[in-house]
Scaffold this motif. Structure first.
Motif, PDB file in Angstrom:
ATOM      1  N   ILE A  72       1.071  -1.215   0.222  1.00 57.32           N
ATOM      2  CA  ILE A  72       0.141  -0.484  -0.010  1.00 57.32           C
ATOM      3  C   ILE A  72       0.992   1.477  -0.030  1.00 57.32           C
ATOM      4  O   ILE A  72       0.148   2.507  -0.420  1.00 57.32           O
ATOM      5  N   ASP A  73       2.191   0.823   1.036  1.00 56.14           N
ATOM      6  CA  ASP A  73       3.235   2.190   0.734  1.00 56.14           C
ATOM      7  C   ASP A  73       3.619   2.614   0.166  1.00 56.14           C
ATOM      8  O   ASP A  73       4.964   3.692   0.245  1.00 56.14           O
ATOM      9  N   GLY A  74       4.056   1.310  -1.275  1.00 62.58           N
ATOM     10  CA  GLY A  74       5.136   1.865  -2.073  1.00 62.58           C
ATOM     11  C   GLY A  74       5.472   0.002  -2.210  1.00 62.58           C
ATOM     12  O   GLY A  74       5.248  -0.826  -2.054  1.00 62.58           O
ATOM     13  N   LYS A  75       6.845   0.465  -3.150  1.00 68.77           N
ATOM     14  CA  LYS A  75       7.770  -0.729  -3.742  1.00 68.77           C
ATOM     15  C   LYS A  75       8.642  -1.693  -2.614  1.00 68.77           C
ATOM     16  O   LYS A  75       8.654  -0.562  -1.602  1.00 68.77           O
ATOM     17  N   SER A  76       8.310  -2.565  -2.316  1.00 65.93           N
ATOM     18  CA  SER A  76       9.392  -3.150  -1.603  1.00 65.93           C
ATOM     19  C   SER A  76       9.945  -4.185  -2.233  1.00 65.93           C
ATOM     20  O   SER A  76       9.321  -5.136  -2.453  1.00 65.93           O
ATOM     21  N   THR A  77      10.987  -5.061  -1.332  1.00 65.84           N
ATOM     22  CA  THR A  77      11.994  -6.506  -1.843  1.00 65.84           C
ATOM     23  C   THR A  77      12.029  -7.094  -0.351  1.00 65.84           C
ATOM     24  O   THR A  77      12.161  -6.620   0.597  1.00 65.84           O
ATOM     25  N   ILE A  78      11.452  -8.435   0.058  1.00 68.16           N
ATOM     26  CA  ILE A  78      12.271  -9.544   1.485  1.00 68.16           C
ATOM     27  C   ILE A  78      12.969 -10.874   0.806  1.00 68.16           C
ATOM     28  O   ILE A  78      12.657 -10.925  -0.607  1.00 68.16           O
ATOM     29  N   GLY A  79      14.534 -10.276   1.032  1.00 70.69           N
ATOM     30  CA  GLY A  79      15.032 -11.497   0.617  1.00 70.69           C
ATOM     31  C   GLY A  79      15.984 -12.043   2.068  1.00 70.69           C
ATOM     32  O   GLY A  79      15.931 -12.128   2.934  1.00 70.69           O
ATOM     33  N   VAL A  80      16.488 -12.811   1.256  1.00 66.86           N
ATOM     34  CA  VAL A  80      17.426 -13.343   1.968  1.00 66.86           C
ATOM     35  C   VAL A  80      19.142 -13.121   1.532  1.00 66.86           C
ATOM     36  O   VAL A  80      19.549 -13.044  -0.011  1.00 66.86           O
ATOM     37  N   ILE A  81      20.284 -12.383   2.329  1.00 65.43           N
ATOM     38  CA  ILE A  81      20.935 -12.587   1.645  1.00 65.43           C
ATOM     39  C   ILE A  81      22.442 -14.120   2.793  1.00 65.43           C
ATOM     40  O   ILE A  81      21.942 -13.834   3.520  1.00 65.43           O
ATOM     41  N   GLU A  82      23.154 -14.485   1.496  1.00 65.79           N
ATOM     42  CA  GLU A  82      24.322 -15.298   2.244  1.00 65.79           C
ATOM     43  C   GLU A  82      25.682 -14.949   2.384  1.00 65.79           C
ATOM     44  O   GLU A  82      25.890 -13.350   2.665  1.00 65.79           O
ATOM     45  N   SER A  83      26.186 -15.782   3.297  1.00 69.63           N
ATOM     46  CA  SER A  83      27.636 -14.909   4.218  1.00 69.63           C
ATOM     47  C   SER A  83      27.791 -14.472   2.682  1.00 69.63           C
ATOM     48  O   SER A  83      28.324 -15.317   1.494  1.00 69.63           O
ATOM     49  N   GLY A  84      29.130 -13.408   3.035  1.00 66.14           N
ATOM     50  CA  GLY A  84      29.380 -13.237   1.857  1.00 66.14           C
ATOM     51  C   GLY A  84      29.899 -10.841   1.845  1.00 66.14           C
ATOM     52  O   GLY A  84      29.331 -11.219   2.815  1.00 66.14           O
ATOM     53  N   GLU A  85      30.565 -10.912   1.123  1.00 71.38           N
ATOM     54  CA  GLU A  85      30.212  -9.118   0.733  1.00 71.38           C
ATOM     55  C   GLU A  85      29.838  -8.629  -0.481  1.00 71.38           C
ATOM     56  O   GLU A  85      29.993  -9.343  -1.657  1.00 71.38           O
TER      57      GLU A  85
END
Length: 93
Positions: A20-33
């Motif tokens: 409702i309030d805009g675009k979003s992402t939900i995610g997962v980051i593996e170990s690293g840089e």
């Protein structure tokens, strides 16, 4: 519509959606840089785990854990490091 995003050879994956309030992402980051670029203002919230971030204009890395957020201005880049899988919510404004 839900879009699937994959970056860094699958080490970062997210689902993009429009709330409702805009675009979003939900995610997962593996170990690293990783280094990300922005085109809009972003608020990134760690859901579970820990991200260490080097934000635009800063000299020192800062640690963010469960429920903590940081802001990134549009048209900049920032780096994050993770020792373990970390989940996040990113809101674009």
């Amino acid at each position: 519509m839900i879009n699937v995003n994959e970056y860094f050879d699958g080490a970062v994956k997210s689902l993009a959606y429009t709330a409702i309030d805009g675009k979003s992402t939900i995610g997962v980051i593996e170990s690293g840089e990783y280094e990300f670029g922005t085109s809009t203002n972003e608020t990134m919230t760690v859901i579970e785990g820990e991200l260490v971030a080097l934000l635009p204009g800063e000299a020192n890395w800062e640690t963010f854990t469960n429920g903590q957020s940081f802001e990134v201005p549009a048209n900049t880049s920032f780096k994050v490091k993770s020792k373990n899988q970390t989940s996040y919510l990113c809101k674009y404004r």
